[in-house]
Motif scaffolding. Structure first.
Motif, PDB file in Angstrom:
ATOM      1  N   SER A 258      -0.844   1.177  46.065  1.00 44.66           N
ATOM      2  CA  SER A 258      -0.013   0.529  47.067  1.00 44.66           C
ATOM      3  C   SER A 258       0.112   1.445  48.288  1.00 44.66           C
ATOM      4  CB  SER A 258       1.366   0.250  46.471  1.00 44.66           C
ATOM      5  OG  SER A 258       2.295   0.026  47.488  1.00 44.66           O
TER       6      SER A 258
ATOM      7  N   GLN B 245      12.791   1.624  42.648  1.00 44.29           N
ATOM      8  CA  GLN B 245      12.661   1.335  41.219  1.00 44.29           C
ATOM      9  C   GLN B 245      13.881   1.857  40.481  1.00 44.29           C
ATOM     10  OE1 GLN B 245       8.956   3.316  40.362  1.00 44.29           O
ATOM     11  NE2 GLN B 245       7.740   1.580  41.007  1.00 44.29           N
TER      12      GLN B 245
ATOM     13  N   ARG C  14       8.445   1.605  46.975  1.00 40.56           N
ATOM     14  CA  ARG C  14       9.236   0.616  46.271  1.00 40.56           C
ATOM     15  C   ARG C  14      10.462   1.289  45.657  1.00 40.56           C
ATOM     16  NH1 ARG C  14       5.619  -2.617  42.382  1.00 40.56           N
ATOM     17  NH2 ARG C  14       4.489  -3.109  44.273  1.00 40.56           N
TER      18      ARG C  14
ATOM     19  N   ASP D 156      12.010  -1.844  36.434  1.00 38.38           N
ATOM     20  CA  ASP D 156      11.174  -2.737  37.240  1.00 38.38           C
ATOM     21  C   ASP D 156      10.119  -3.420  36.371  1.00 38.38           C
ATOM     22  OD1 ASP D 156      10.194   0.000  37.102  1.00 38.38           O
ATOM     23  OD2 ASP D 156       8.517  -0.681  38.322  1.00 38.38           O
TER      24      ASP D 156
ATOM     25  N   TYR E  96      12.570   6.219  44.582  1.00 36.94           N
ATOM     26  CA  TYR E  96      11.738   5.619  45.632  1.00 36.94           C
ATOM     27  C   TYR E  96      10.331   6.168  45.508  1.00 36.94           C
ATOM     28  CZ  TYR E  96      16.302   4.217  47.049  1.00 36.94           C
ATOM     29  OH  TYR E  96      17.560   3.660  47.037  1.00 36.94           O
TER      30      TYR E  96
END
Lengths: 371, 209
Positions: free
Chosen positions: A100, A106, A104, A301, A94
């Motif tokens: 960002s 991943q 996210r 990802d 994480y």
């Protein structure tokens, strides 16, 4: 028949790579979802992303939702050199991607060798990195470098020096003109600018780059660095992967953690590196370990768009049944179609925007295909 | 057919100069000179495709691989720190990143310095290296007004000739770094389109000597 019920791209890659690593004796490692935050806060610079999701557990300890796998593996293996542990993993981490504001999930798959890692072990990891890339694309490049060269070139500058960091960035960016810009603000030790330029230029196919690496290593009084690089790359000689291997001195890393062999993998279809790895003996030292370690991770990802093929349909047959149809009739008809090798979407009315090759009605227990 | 080389050019006068450099280096695309509002131009024979993009977006196109190479100012590279190769200093588009202030400005170290800028990261890094506490006021344009109307003490901005500063009674207080246009490349493209990119870099370097 459509492939609707086959594996997703991620699953295919995970099964393929895990099977590959296990063939070479790597044991699957499963990490806990939460680890004490302290483990990560002490090694913050090692983490790819600055942000870590934290929470206080019921006993009042500050915990982190796993941002990294390597640190956990080190913590959970014991120093058993000269024996070696070979571990592989596929785990979600994480992270907060650069630029960002959110986090996210991943998926990463990778492997680690920890303990008495020798040159044969390093070669094996490089080979598995190449084989991993080859299983993802016909057109890949594995960039390999030896951090000892940059370390020796920059040795006259103190470890935390800002000029040293700026010069290392020039190496990572293949930025030759940047060296002169830095030298304008602060005079560099004798010969350093020329050596950094030689380091940046010592990249290319191993046959072209190795003579330049040897010359630079000799100049620095560290011929063993060139010899080590040559030795670990010899595993590719005469193999189909040889054409995909490059020496690229722009592959660097934080020298507080990484040392010696570092590498990065690229696929033609993907704009970012999809694999990254290296030796991290320095991290081991920081964690009070005397053994050595090397590993790599494949970033799943970044492979999302590798498979751009879209299935033409979502299932083979849309089986429509009228109200009050007995569930047993629907089940029998569906099972018969599946037994005939078709995928079936049974519905009482419609299926929204999904697409099918055939539409059939279930009337009185009988499947009637529509024209 | 070999791969097309995708090039992101900054819209405006700098982009036009860069195009003429690249055309002379063997990557011409005459249709780019046609008047109109098209933004993508292709010359299949020369294996090149050009895009006109906002100057501050060039790094985004290149970092994410939509463009293989592009041209961006050093200011943009230092502000956004994209993960790209910086292959060449084209020596054009020269200007500087500077701290500017009203002519009579004197820094008072007892007070937090209020800095108006579009370049938050550059300003923060510069003052952090000097241990100076600052308050960043992020603006998107007309930065020069900020110290005049009392919004900030100084500005951190690009200075070309200095005429805009002079017209607003401001002067350069300190130069942070000189700026020029840089040729950047996507890291993956640099591996797989190495022949074309290396040829362009070499031709441009040859053209400048």
């Amino acid at each position: 028949m459509t492939e609707n019920f086959s594996f997703t791209n991620d699953e295919r890659i995970i099964f393929t790579l895990r099977a590959l690593y296990m063939k070479y004796g790597y044991q699957p490692y499963r990490m806990s979802k939460f680890e004490e935050y302290d483990l990560y806060s002490r090694n913050k610079d090692f983490l790819v992303s600055e942000g870590v999701i934290t929470f206080t557990d019921t006993s009042g300890r500050l915990m982190a939702l796993k941002p990294d796998v390597t640190l956990s593996i080190i913590k959970n293996t014991r120093d058993a050199a000269p024996d070696v542990s070979k571990l592989c993993y596929d785990e979600n981490v994480y992270r907060s991607p650069k630029g960002s504001t959110g986090y996210r999930e991943q998926m990463q798959i990778g492997l680690e060798q920890i303990g008495g890692v020798d040159l044969c072990g390093v070669s094996e990891v490089l080979w598995l990195a190449a084989e991993s890339l080859a299983s993802l694309s016909d057109d890949f490049i594995l960039d390999v470098s030896h951090l000892g060269l940059a370390s020796a070139v920059l040795a006259p500058l103190p470890p935390r020096d800002a000029t040293r960091a700026a010069l290392l960035k020039c190496v990572a960016d293949k930025n030759l003109h940047g060296i002169a810009e830095i030298a304008k603000d602060r005079p560099l030790p004798d010969g350093m600018a020329g050596r950094i330029a030689s380091l940046i230029e010592a990249s290319g196919k191993p046959a072209d780059a190795l003579p330049r690496i040897r010359a630079l290593a000799d100049d620095l009084g560290t011929p063993d660095i060139a010899a080590a690089l040559e030795t670990v790359l010899s595993v590719f000689e005469g193999t189909p992967y040889a054409a995909s291997i490059r020496i690229d001195t722009s592959v660097t890393g934080d020298m507080n953690y990484y040392n010696d062999i570092v590498f990065r993998g690229f696929l033609r279809e993907v704009a970012e590196p999809v694999l990254s790895g290296g030796q991290y003996d320095m991290l081991m030292k920081r964690m009070h370990r005397t053994d050595r370690a090397i590993g790599f991770a494949v970033y799943l990802d970044r492979l999302e768009r590798l498979d751009e093929t879209r299935p033409g349909t979502d299932a083979d047959v849309l089986l429509l049944y009228p109200p009050d149809t007995p569930p047993a009739d629907v089940h029998r008809a569906t099972a018969a179609l599946i037994a005939a090798g078709k995928s079936v979407f049974a519905a009482g009315s419609g299926a929204g925007r999904l697409r099918f090759s055939e539409v059939a009605d279930l009337i009185g227990g009988e499947v009637i295909p529509r024209a | 057919m070999p791969d097309m080389l995708n090039i992101a050019l900054p819209k405006g006068r700098l982009g036009e100069i860069v195009y003429s450099l690249f055309a002379a280096a063997g990557f011409p695309c005459p249709s780019i000179l046609d008047p109109g509002r098209r933004l993508i131009f292709e010359n299949e024979e020369a294996g090149v495709r050009y895009f006109w993009v906002k100057p501050s977006d060039v790094t985004v196109y290149v970092e994410r691989g939509a463009a293989d190479i592009g041209v961006a100012g050093r200011d943009i590279l230092l502000e956004y720190e994209p993960d790209v190769y910086e292959l060449s200093d084209l020596g054009i588009g020269k200007c500087r990143m500077a701290v500017a202030a009203p002519r009579d400005f004197r820094d008072d170290p007892r007070r937090t310095l209020r800095v108006a800028t579009k370049f938050r990261h550059i300003a923060e890094t510069y003052y952090a290296s000097r241990g100076r506490e600052i308050d960043i006021i992020h603006l998107n344009g007309s930065i020069e007004i900020a110290p005049i109307v009392g919004l900030s003490d100084v500005i951190v901005d690009i200075v070309e000739t200095g005429s805009t500063l002079r017209e607003n009674n401001l002067a350069v207080y300190e130069t942070i770094f000189p700026i020029s246009a840089r040729l950047i490349a996507n890291k993956s493209s640099h591996k797989f389109k190495n022949e074309a990119i290396s040829r362009l870099v070499k031709e441009i370097a040859g053209g400048r000597t």
